[in-house]
Design an enzyme around this catalytic site. Structure first.
Site: not given
Ligand code: UGA
Length: 438
Positions: A12, A153, A156, A205, A261, A329
């Site tokens: 971040v 928001f 990664e 958030k 997250c 993680r």
């Molecule tokens: C998430 C949020 O999307 C961000 O908006 C937020 O800022 C961030 O957390 C945070 O709090 O710092 P992130 O954890 O980087 O971001 O990744 P995402 O793309 O959101 O994916 C999260 C998890 O959900 C991953 O394990 C991904 O594989 C899974 N996922 C995502 C699914 O299983 N299905 C989906 O349709 C989308």
């Protein structure tokens, strides 16, 4: 041009700092980790994030971005100080705020001019008020300051694009002047700006992350129903997604969410609710549904193999918790490999970027540097992370290398019809099986 100090050069902090520098501001990024700062000064990034290295180097070269371990240096001339330190999950799912506390105290001790302290880290509701108390009590002499919540928001893997083209920016403070100044910083991003109070901003958030996690758990629960009735969850999600009230995003069924997250934020929100005597039933189920999917993998592979896993070799395609990152993680790959090994299997794995990061998380797994080497002699493969590279692999070649052509597609990246046509024993999540019905 504004002068900004950013405390913490993790995902971040580094992305925020580099992006604000790219918008023309002067940014001094601080971290207490001397090695990290020395590495950054030598152009070595602490994390893998697409586009970050170029962005950092460009802004360092232009003199807009510098790194330091000294609070005194970081605050010299700064009007804004972002706190972007880690808030790991502590006992009982509560967020651990020790790094936020140290950052707030250190800012207070070293500020020599009025300062707007902006909290970017995800923190429990009420933390902004607590930070204000810390700053006030730790100042050697009273200097004007305001505390503002401006949650991040960023995802990664697409953090820079998310910063530069946000859906919205949320700014929470009771100090209208400070809130407006922080809003000005975000104006070049041309996104809606929500100005509210501190606690509401902090809640937005948690609510956003918990809702997204719930969306994924919902589609994963639905995937089982689809499978049982021979419907295709991918097409169901597409059909639902056209409704703007629902939206297509975060409806990809699979092995569920992990990362730094969602797991900690959903738990922290549930914990906060419980602390006030509430019973967060939905949040608890969102978590259970998610982790059930990981636990279920050995059973699914056994079914495909038509026998137990003892002495079998299972290959994992992907280790990072999601694509385009090396972050391990709460990666499903860790639980899945443990479960496969506990069921008697040997596990081999490949990931385009997370091999090094994964090694310490799974000492019993053989991590190899090539996807075909991984497939060689395996009794079954499990798709764990949906890297683009896996969508393009030579499946004929893979089939020839496998001992038996078995694939459990935990991210629904392949076309079931094609896989059956090629002769794979194939199973996706929430999609019709070979004969079309569940
Ligand atoms: C998430 C949020 O999307 C961000 O908006 C937020 O800022 C961030 O957390 C945070 O709090 O710092 P992130 O954890 O980087 O971001 O990744 P995402 O793309 O959101 O994916 C999260 C998890 O959900 C991953 O394990 C991904 O594989 C899974 N996922 C995502 C699914 O299983 N299905 C989906 O349709 C989308």
């Amino acid at each position: 041009m504004k002068q900004i100090c950013v405390v913490g050069v993790g995902y971040v902090g580094l992305v925020t700092g580099a992006c604000f520098a790219d918008l023309g501001n002067r940014v001094i990024a601080l971290d207490v980790d001397e090695k990290r700062i020395a590495n950054l000064n030598n152009g070595i990034m602490p994390i893998y994030e697409p586009g970050l290295e170029e962005l950092v180097k460009r802004n360092v070269k232009a003199g807009r971005l510098t790194f330091t371990t000294s609070y005194a240096d970081a605050l010299k001339g700064a009007e804004f100080a972002f706190i972007a330190v880690g808030t790991p999950e502590g006992v009982d799912g509560a967020a651990d705020l020790q790094y936020v506390e140290v950052a707030a105290r250190s800012l207070a001790q070293h500020m020599t001019a009025p300062l707007i302290v902006i909290n970017k880290s995800t923190v429990p509701i009420g933390t902004g008020d607590w930070v204000a108390d810390i700053v006030k009590s730790a100042q050697p002499k009273p200097i004007d300051f305001a505390v503002v919540s401006c949650p991040e928001f960023l995802r990664e893997g697409s953090a820079i694009a998310d910063f530069m083209s946000p859906h919205r920016n949320v700014i929470g403070s009771l100090d209208k002047d400070a809130a407006n100044k922080v809003a000005q910083l975000h104006l070049p991003l041309r996104a809606p700006i929500v100005i509210t109070d501190l606690r509401t901003a902090e809640m937005i958030k948690y609510a956003s992350n918990a809702f997204l996690a719930a969306k994924i758990s919902f589609i994963n629960e639905l995937a089982d129903v689809c499978e049982a009735y021979g419907a295709d969850v991918k097409e169901v999600a597409a059909g639902m997604g056209y409704d703007a009230r629902i939206g297509r995003y975060f409806l990809d069924a699979g092995l569920g969410w992990g990362g730094s997250c969602f797991p900690k934020d959903v738990q922290a929100l549930a914990f906060m609710a419980k602390q006030k005597g509430l019973n967060p039933r939905i949040l608890n189920d969102v978590v259970d549904v998610n982790y059930d999917r990981r636990r279920d993998v050995p059973k699914q592979v056994e079914q495909l193999l038509g026998g137990n896993l003892k002495g079998k070799t299972v290959g994992m395609l992907g280790l990072a918790f999601k694509e385009n990152t090396d972050d391990m993680r709460d990666a499903p790959s860790v639980d899945i490999s443990n479960a496969l090994i506990a069921a008697g299997a040997k596990v081999r794995a490949y990931d385009p970027v997370a091999r090094e990061a994964a090694a310490s998380h799974m000492p019993a797994v053989e991590i190899v540097a090539d996807v075909y080497e991984m497939a060689k002699g395996c009794d079954a493969l499990v798709v764990v992370t949906p890297w683009n590279e896996f969508k393009q692999i030579d499946l004929e070649k893979v089939k020839g290398l496998l001992k038996s052509p078995v694939i459990y597609d935990g991210r629904n990246i392949y076309d079931p019809a094609r896989m059956y046509e090629m002769g794979f024993t194939y199973r996706a999540i929430g999609r019709p099986s070979k004969n079309g019905r569940g």
